[in-house]
Design a protein around this motif. Structure first.
Motif, mmCIF file in Angstrom:
data_model
loop_
_atom_site.group_PDB
_atom_site.id
_atom_site.type_symbol
_atom_site.label_atom_id
_atom_site.label_comp_id
_atom_site.label_asym_id
_atom_site.label_seq_id
_atom_site.Cartn_x
_atom_site.Cartn_y
_atom_site.Cartn_z
ATOM 1 N N ALA A 77 0.818 -1.314 -0.020
ATOM 2 C CA ALA A 77 0.007 0.039 -0.079
ATOM 3 C C ALA A 77 0.795 1.290 -0.128
ATOM 4 O O ALA A 77 1.697 1.192 0.633
ATOM 5 C CB ALA A 77 -0.773 -0.100 0.939
ATOM 6 N N GLY A 78 0.546 2.246 -1.056
ATOM 7 C CA GLY A 78 1.112 3.720 -0.988
ATOM 8 C C GLY A 78 0.190 4.490 -0.258
ATOM 9 O O GLY A 78 -0.891 4.444 0.286
ATOM 10 N N VAL A 79 0.726 5.754 -0.575
ATOM 11 C CA VAL A 79 -0.259 7.155 -0.370
ATOM 12 C C VAL A 79 -0.474 7.679 -1.734
ATOM 13 O O VAL A 79 0.222 7.369 -2.867
ATOM 14 C CB VAL A 79 0.337 7.873 0.580
ATOM 15 C CG1 VAL A 79 0.875 7.243 1.948
ATOM 16 C CG2 VAL A 79 1.879 8.583 -0.154
ATOM 17 N N SER A 80 -1.774 8.453 -1.650
ATOM 18 C CA SER A 80 -2.093 8.935 -2.903
ATOM 19 C C SER A 80 -1.150 10.227 -3.175
ATOM 20 O O SER A 80 -0.347 10.707 -2.040
ATOM 21 C CB SER A 80 -3.476 9.656 -2.867
ATOM 22 O OG SER A 80 -3.725 10.439 -1.659
ATOM 23 N N PRO A 81 -1.131 10.823 -4.129
ATOM 24 C CA PRO A 81 -0.163 12.120 -4.298
ATOM 25 C C PRO A 81 -0.541 13.326 -3.364
ATOM 26 O O PRO A 81 0.045 14.074 -2.835
ATOM 27 C CB PRO A 81 -0.191 12.588 -5.918
ATOM 28 C CG PRO A 81 -0.518 11.116 -6.415
ATOM 29 C CD PRO A 81 -1.439 10.505 -5.391
ATOM 30 N N GLY A 87 1.456 15.431 3.659
ATOM 31 C CA GLY A 87 2.452 15.041 4.561
ATOM 32 C C GLY A 87 3.911 15.641 4.445
ATOM 33 O O GLY A 87 4.360 15.883 5.699
ATOM 34 N N LEU A 88 4.319 15.946 3.413
ATOM 35 C CA LEU A 88 5.336 17.007 3.279
ATOM 36 C C LEU A 88 5.031 18.421 3.962
ATOM 37 O O LEU A 88 5.910 18.938 4.742
ATOM 38 C CB LEU A 88 5.880 17.332 1.881
ATOM 39 C CG LEU A 88 6.353 16.005 1.152
ATOM 40 C CD1 LEU A 88 6.489 16.294 -0.312
ATOM 41 C CD2 LEU A 88 7.526 15.277 1.932
ATOM 42 N N ARG A 106 6.651 4.601 5.401
ATOM 43 C CA ARG A 106 6.949 3.472 4.588
ATOM 44 C C ARG A 106 6.013 3.452 3.460
ATOM 45 O O ARG A 106 6.466 3.233 1.977
ATOM 46 C CB ARG A 106 6.509 2.088 5.323
ATOM 47 C CG ARG A 106 6.435 0.832 4.763
ATOM 48 C CD ARG A 106 5.809 -0.235 5.456
ATOM 49 N NE ARG A 106 4.482 0.072 5.875
ATOM 50 C CZ ARG A 106 3.498 -0.166 5.052
ATOM 51 N NH1 ARG A 106 3.634 -0.472 3.949
ATOM 52 N NH2 ARG A 106 2.350 0.053 5.545
ATOM 53 N N ARG A 107 4.705 3.881 3.482
ATOM 54 C CA ARG A 107 3.848 4.073 2.466
ATOM 55 C C ARG A 107 4.191 5.172 1.367
ATOM 56 O O ARG A 107 4.140 5.031 0.244
ATOM 57 C CB ARG A 107 2.386 4.163 2.754
ATOM 58 C CG ARG A 107 1.857 3.035 3.569
ATOM 59 C CD ARG A 107 0.378 3.158 3.891
ATOM 60 N NE ARG A 107 0.119 4.359 4.728
ATOM 61 C CZ ARG A 107 -0.603 5.237 4.593
ATOM 62 N NH1 ARG A 107 -1.233 5.421 3.280
ATOM 63 N NH2 ARG A 107 -0.865 6.077 5.324
ATOM 64 N N ALA A 108 4.890 6.352 1.931
ATOM 65 C CA ALA A 108 5.369 7.527 0.991
ATOM 66 C C ALA A 108 6.595 6.890 0.146
ATOM 67 O O ALA A 108 6.447 7.390 -1.085
ATOM 68 C CB ALA A 108 5.737 8.591 2.004
ATOM 69 N N THR A 111 5.108 4.924 -2.727
ATOM 70 C CA THR A 111 4.641 6.016 -3.725
ATOM 71 C C THR A 111 5.569 6.772 -4.661
ATOM 72 O O THR A 111 5.619 6.709 -5.912
ATOM 73 C CB THR A 111 3.594 7.175 -3.077
ATOM 74 O OG1 THR A 111 2.550 6.434 -2.502
ATOM 75 C CG2 THR A 111 3.148 8.163 -4.180
ATOM 76 N N LEU A 112 6.809 6.965 -3.674
ATOM 77 C CA LEU A 112 7.923 7.737 -4.494
ATOM 78 C C LEU A 112 8.562 6.693 -5.468
ATOM 79 O O LEU A 112 8.887 6.979 -6.739
ATOM 80 C CB LEU A 112 9.085 8.106 -3.465
ATOM 81 C CG LEU A 112 8.424 9.552 -2.512
ATOM 82 C CD1 LEU A 112 9.618 9.900 -1.454
ATOM 83 C CD2 LEU A 112 8.183 10.687 -3.449
ATOM 84 N N ARG A 113 8.641 5.404 -5.290
ATOM 85 C CA ARG A 113 9.263 4.343 -6.079
ATOM 86 C C ARG A 113 8.372 4.423 -7.297
ATOM 87 O O ARG A 113 8.991 4.274 -8.411
ATOM 88 C CB ARG A 113 9.255 3.181 -5.236
ATOM 89 C CG ARG A 113 10.472 3.188 -4.421
ATOM 90 C CD ARG A 113 10.851 1.642 -4.068
ATOM 91 N NE ARG A 113 9.838 0.951 -3.587
ATOM 92 C CZ ARG A 113 9.806 0.605 -2.022
ATOM 93 N NH1 ARG A 113 10.687 1.374 -1.439
ATOM 94 N NH2 ARG A 113 8.951 0.056 -1.719
ATOM 95 N N PHE A 114 6.885 4.446 -7.228
ATOM 96 C CA PHE A 114 6.153 4.400 -8.259
ATOM 97 C C PHE A 114 5.979 5.542 -9.134
ATOM 98 O O PHE A 114 6.326 5.358 -10.168
ATOM 99 C CB PHE A 114 4.652 4.331 -7.970
ATOM 100 C CG PHE A 114 4.320 2.960 -7.305
ATOM 101 C CD1 PHE A 114 5.065 1.664 -7.447
ATOM 102 C CD2 PHE A 114 3.297 2.754 -6.151
ATOM 103 C CE1 PHE A 114 4.792 0.561 -6.856
ATOM 104 C CE2 PHE A 114 2.923 1.759 -5.716
ATOM 105 C CZ PHE A 114 3.736 0.548 -5.912
#
Length: 523
Positions: A77-81, A87-88, A106-108, A111-114
């Motif tokens: 599971a990731g996070v949405s943009p 979050g930032l 972890r989820r961020a 998402t960054l890898r995606f």
């Protein structure tokens, strides 16, 4: 060829496999590149060909590295943009530079890898198209192609690499997926080509003849096919390398094999990061040792006289199933002591249950849970003939295995919409409980949609229930005489149900379900 553990080599095994993948993908990409250049792509000078060849491989190196970065043995599971952006902001203005919560970080990272993969795909496609056919406008169309491919790859979860049911030699595993990769490349490149036709509408200001325009479209289409073909072959090759069996054992005949042949495997099962490729490969190796008759010397070491090794192996096998049961119990919100509340939960549709928060992630670990059920069942069955010291039965591992499998099955069946009916006092089984098969009329009456695949994770739940049911039936079939004898003597619960409260359901319900398996009525 199957890898083997020597001198702690499992710590660098994934890196070695990635390096091997990069070498072999360069060979296949070189072949595809020169075939394409020779057959239908425009010819150029030798210098340009050398430069194009270099940058073409550079683009594939970028794509392959990002492909490896996002690949995973199971969904994550990731996070949405939007969540990432806020979050930032919280990191800067709320936390004052302090680290964000571990789960969000972890989820961020996921998402960054995606996002990195999508960007790398776009840049890689831009370079590859320029190297194959040149032209700035065609390069921009390649940029759009790469973005489309990367987005499709992420949103369809193609980054989850499936472990094959049968482990074959490397060459045959690769050969079996080539045709599928070619078909997938052609279909994706055709769709991407049609979408990329919008680019010339905005940037093309050149006056071209109809002949040049048609020729350019043909060249670009074949170039996009070549790029996507290389990418699909690379994905298939990476899956073959990363999902190949690895033997967590010292060489047969060595001193370590004679003294502690199971230590490496247990270390990998207990100490590696959960949900990693190494963790999955350890369970795959244990599953093959448990079910096959090839490495019998390794399986025989599980039944050593102290019983500690067997208890550790069973413990690591039951742990994923116990976690699945706990996650489903938490997601369902069941009150295990309130039968009325439990029944009201079971009367909800499977679509409602599947939409409850917390029910979409437990089956992310489906592959390990399936292996765990098969391993626990196989070792229990093998202990019937191979456990000469009675370690499995005396240590309570057989009872723990049966109890965990039944408890997990009850939780999964509740998610699927299977209900428990409380019967009158003349019911056949203890605690006046009877499992009823739902007819279409019953489904309409109570609103349980058990015969329709309406939930997003119904297929996984159905498969898991089938695996658990099959595992239990295999154990019951092999120990049928012993269980029947225990049942006649009133010792079935004592001999085959663990002490304490089950993770899901009650001891009476677990015992009733076991009796149904004994009578071959569980379905």
């Amino acid at each position: 060829m199957i890898g083997r553990l020597e001198n702690g080599g499992h710590h660098t095994m994934i890196k070695d496999r990635f390096l091997g993948f990069l070498i072999w993908q360069s060979f296949q990409s070189t072949l595809v590149y020169f075939l394409a250049k020779t057959l239908f792509l425009p010819s150029t000078t030798t210098t340009i060909i050398i430069l194009s060849f270099f940058f073409f491989h550079l683009s594939l190196l970028l794509f392959s590295s990002s492909l490896f970065l996002v690949s995973s043995p199971q969904p994550v599971a990731g996070v949405s943009p939007v969540e990432l952006f806020f979050g930032l902001l919280r990191l800067v203005f709320v936390y004052g530079g302090q680290p964000l919560p571990p789960d969000f970080r972890r989820r961020a990272r996921v998402t960054l890898r995606f996002l990195f993969f999508v960007g790398s795909s776009a840049v890689s496609a831009y370079l590859a198209v320029l190297c194959l056919c040149g032209g700035g406008a065609l390069g921009l169309r390649g940029l759009l192609l790469g973005f489309i491919y990367g987005s499709h790859y992420v949103f369809t979860r193609r980054w989850v690499l499936d472990f094959p049911i049968l482990q074959r030699p490397l060459f045959f595993s690769y050969k079996m997926g080539v045709q599928k990769a070619v078909v997938k490349a052609i279909s994706l490149s055709s769709a991407g080509y049609l979408i990329s036709l919008v680019v010339p509408l905005f940037i093309s200001d050149r006056k071209e003849t109809m002949r040049d325009l048609i020729l350019e479209q043909i060249v670009f289409y074949f170039a996009s096919c070549v790029v996507f073909l290389c990418w699909e072959l690379n994905r298939h090759l990476l899956q073959v390398f990363l999902t190949r069996r690895y033997m967590f054992a010292p060489p047969k005949g060595s001193a370590a094999a004679a003294t502690n042949p199971s230590d490496h495997l247990l270390a990998a099962l207990e100490n590696t990061t959960e949900r990693s490729f190494m963790h999955h490969l350890a369970y795959l190796d244990l599953c093959m040792v448990s079910e096959s008759n090839v490495d019998t010397w390794r399986r025989a070491a599980f039944f050593e006289e102290t019983g500690e090794t067997y208890k550790k192996v069973i413990a690591v096998c039951l742990k994923p199933l116990e976690q699945l049961t706990l996650d489903l119990t938490e997601g369902l919100g069941s009150s295990l002591e309130n039968s009325t509340f439990q029944l009201s939960r079971q009367l909800r549709s499977s679509a409602e249950l599947s939409s409850v928060s917390g029910l979409h992630e437990p089956f992310y670990d489906f592959q390990v849970c399936a292996w765990s059920a098969r391993i626990a069942s196989s070792l229990t069955i093998r202990s019937h003939k191979e456990d000469r010291l009675g370690v499995a039965q005396l240590s309570g591992c057989n009872a723990a295995t049966i109890t965990t499998l039944l408890s997990c099955l009850l939780a999964v069946e509740t998610l699927m919409g299977k209900k428990t009916n409380l019967q009158p006092s003349n019911a056949q089984y203890p605690a006046n409980i009877k499992w009823a098969a739902l007819s279409p009329t019953t489904v309409t009456t109570v609103g349980i949609i058990s015969n329709k695949k309406d939930g997003p994770h119904y297929a996984k739940a159905y498969s898991m229930a089938d695996i658990l049911r099959t595992s239990i039936y295999q154990i019951v079939s092999n120990f049928h005489h012993e269980m029947i004898t225990s049942s006649k003597n009133g010792l079935l619960e004592k001999d085959w149900i663990s002490n304490g409260k089950p993770l899901y359901g009650s001891r009476e319900l677990i015992l009733h379900k076991l009796r149904m398996f004994l009578e071959f009525q569980a379905n």
